[in-house]
Motif scaffolding. Structure first.
Motif, PDB file in Angstrom:
ATOM      1  N   SER A  61       0.827  -1.208   0.000  1.00  0.00           N
ATOM      2  CA  SER A  61       0.000   0.000   0.000  1.00  0.00           C
ATOM      3  C   SER A  61       0.866   1.264   0.000  1.00  0.00           C
ATOM      4  O   SER A  61       0.504   2.264  -0.597  1.00  0.00           O
ATOM      5  CB  SER A  61      -0.943   0.008   1.195  1.00  0.00           C
ATOM      6  OG  SER A  61      -0.232   0.211   2.391  1.00  0.00           O
ATOM      7  N   GLN A  62       2.011   1.206   0.660  1.00  0.00           N
ATOM      8  CA  GLN A  62       2.902   2.359   0.719  1.00  0.00           C
ATOM      9  C   GLN A  62       3.692   2.552  -0.580  1.00  0.00           C
ATOM     10  O   GLN A  62       4.135   3.655  -0.872  1.00  0.00           O
ATOM     11  CB  GLN A  62       3.891   2.208   1.879  1.00  0.00           C
ATOM     12  CG  GLN A  62       3.254   2.348   3.230  1.00  0.00           C
ATOM     13  CD  GLN A  62       2.716   3.744   3.442  1.00  0.00           C
ATOM     14  OE1 GLN A  62       3.433   4.718   3.267  1.00  0.00           O
ATOM     15  NE2 GLN A  62       1.463   3.842   3.833  1.00  0.00           N
ATOM     16  N   LYS A  90       2.809   2.797  -3.515  1.00  0.00           N
ATOM     17  CA  LYS A  90       2.168   3.690  -4.480  1.00  0.00           C
ATOM     18  C   LYS A  90       2.553   5.150  -4.237  1.00  0.00           C
ATOM     19  O   LYS A  90       2.608   5.938  -5.166  1.00  0.00           O
ATOM     20  CB  LYS A  90       0.656   3.536  -4.408  1.00  0.00           C
ATOM     21  CG  LYS A  90       0.190   2.159  -4.835  1.00  0.00           C
ATOM     22  CD  LYS A  90      -1.278   1.959  -4.619  1.00  0.00           C
ATOM     23  CE  LYS A  90      -1.636   0.535  -4.979  1.00  0.00           C
ATOM     24  NZ  LYS A  90      -2.945   0.150  -4.522  1.00  0.00           N
ATOM     25  N   THR A  91       2.826   5.498  -2.983  1.00  0.00           N
ATOM     26  CA  THR A  91       3.113   6.890  -2.656  1.00  0.00           C
ATOM     27  C   THR A  91       4.534   7.125  -2.161  1.00  0.00           C
ATOM     28  O   THR A  91       4.982   8.261  -2.125  1.00  0.00           O
ATOM     29  CB  THR A  91       2.139   7.396  -1.566  1.00  0.00           C
ATOM     30  OG1 THR A  91       2.279   6.562  -0.413  1.00  0.00           O
ATOM     31  CG2 THR A  91       0.713   7.376  -2.064  1.00  0.00           C
ATOM     32  N   HIS A  92       5.236   6.074  -1.758  1.00  0.00           N
ATOM     33  CA  HIS A  92       6.560   6.232  -1.172  1.00  0.00           C
ATOM     34  C   HIS A  92       7.529   5.162  -1.673  1.00  0.00           C
ATOM     35  O   HIS A  92       7.111   4.054  -2.012  1.00  0.00           O
ATOM     36  CB  HIS A  92       6.503   6.130   0.352  1.00  0.00           C
ATOM     37  CG  HIS A  92       5.784   7.260   0.994  1.00  0.00           C
ATOM     38  ND1 HIS A  92       4.414   7.317   1.083  1.00  0.00           N
ATOM     39  CD2 HIS A  92       6.246   8.393   1.569  1.00  0.00           C
ATOM     40  CE1 HIS A  92       4.066   8.425   1.697  1.00  0.00           C
ATOM     41  NE2 HIS A  92       5.164   9.101   2.003  1.00  0.00           N
ATOM     42  N   PRO A 112       9.047  10.068  -0.008  1.00  0.00           N
ATOM     43  CA  PRO A 112       7.919  10.258  -0.927  1.00  0.00           C
ATOM     44  C   PRO A 112       8.363  10.151  -2.387  1.00  0.00           C
ATOM     45  O   PRO A 112       9.466  10.522  -2.747  1.00  0.00           O
ATOM     46  CB  PRO A 112       7.421  11.663  -0.604  1.00  0.00           C
ATOM     47  CG  PRO A 112       8.496  12.329   0.146  1.00  0.00           C
ATOM     48  CD  PRO A 112       9.336  11.273   0.770  1.00  0.00           C
ATOM     49  N   ARG A 113       7.466   9.656  -3.218  1.00  0.00           N
ATOM     50  CA  ARG A 113       7.742   9.528  -4.657  1.00  0.00           C
ATOM     51  C   ARG A 113       7.599  10.879  -5.355  1.00  0.00           C
ATOM     52  O   ARG A 113       6.921  11.763  -4.884  1.00  0.00           O
ATOM     53  CB  ARG A 113       6.757   8.560  -5.299  1.00  0.00           C
ATOM     54  CG  ARG A 113       7.023   7.131  -5.007  1.00  0.00           C
ATOM     55  CD  ARG A 113       6.012   6.267  -5.770  1.00  0.00           C
ATOM     56  NE  ARG A 113       6.284   4.863  -5.550  1.00  0.00           N
ATOM     57  CZ  ARG A 113       6.985   4.116  -6.391  1.00  0.00           C
ATOM     58  NH1 ARG A 113       7.458   4.624  -7.494  1.00  0.00           N
ATOM     59  NH2 ARG A 113       7.199   2.847  -6.115  1.00  0.00           N
TER      60      ARG A 113
END
Length: 133
Positions: free
Chosen positions: A92-93, A95-97, A112-113
């Motif tokens: 889940s993480q 996708k954003t990190h 963070p991405r």
């Protein structure tokens, strides 16, 4: 109703059912189903052994040993559940990190991405290294 009372008297002092006994019973049922399709002798024998041992555990009077067995089982199941939840969290993480490891101390660092090339500082050992987010 009399058979219930006599069974209750019989079970006094017995260990009874626990998570490990129930799990063995479920696995035994799966083995019985598998014995209809694949390697009937092997799976049937394994199922029979599990059912006998599960029944032995339920009627056992050695509470201390049965408790140790159940504790070992629940610890192993908890380790597996923790590992699975860790994988779900990471998925889940992702996708954003990004999650990087510090080259010095191997500490996991969440970044963070979409920020381009950034300088990452390890919160544990203060090592700085360049990474692309």
């Amino acid at each position: 109703m009399r058979w219930r009372e006599s069974f209750a008297r019989f079970m006094v002092g017995r260990y009874g059912s626990d998570a490990f006994s129930r799990a063995m019973s479920v696995i035994a049922m799966v083995f019985l189903l598998l014995s209809w399709f694949v390697l009937p002798q092997v799976f049937y024998t394994l199922a029979l052994i599990l059912i006998i041992y599960s029944t032995f555990r339920v009627f056992s009077r050695n509470h201390q040993q049965r408790y140790k067995e159940n504790l070992f089982y629940t610890k192993q199941v908890d380790k597996i559940k923790y590992y699975i939840s860790k994988i779900k969290y990471r998925k889940s993480q992702s996708k954003t990190h990004h999650i990087y490891s510090c080259p010095q101390c191997k500490q996991k660092i969440r970044v963070p991405r979409g920020k381009g090339k950034i300088m990452v500082r390890c919160p544990k050992c203060q090592t700085e290294f360049m990474k692309k987010s």
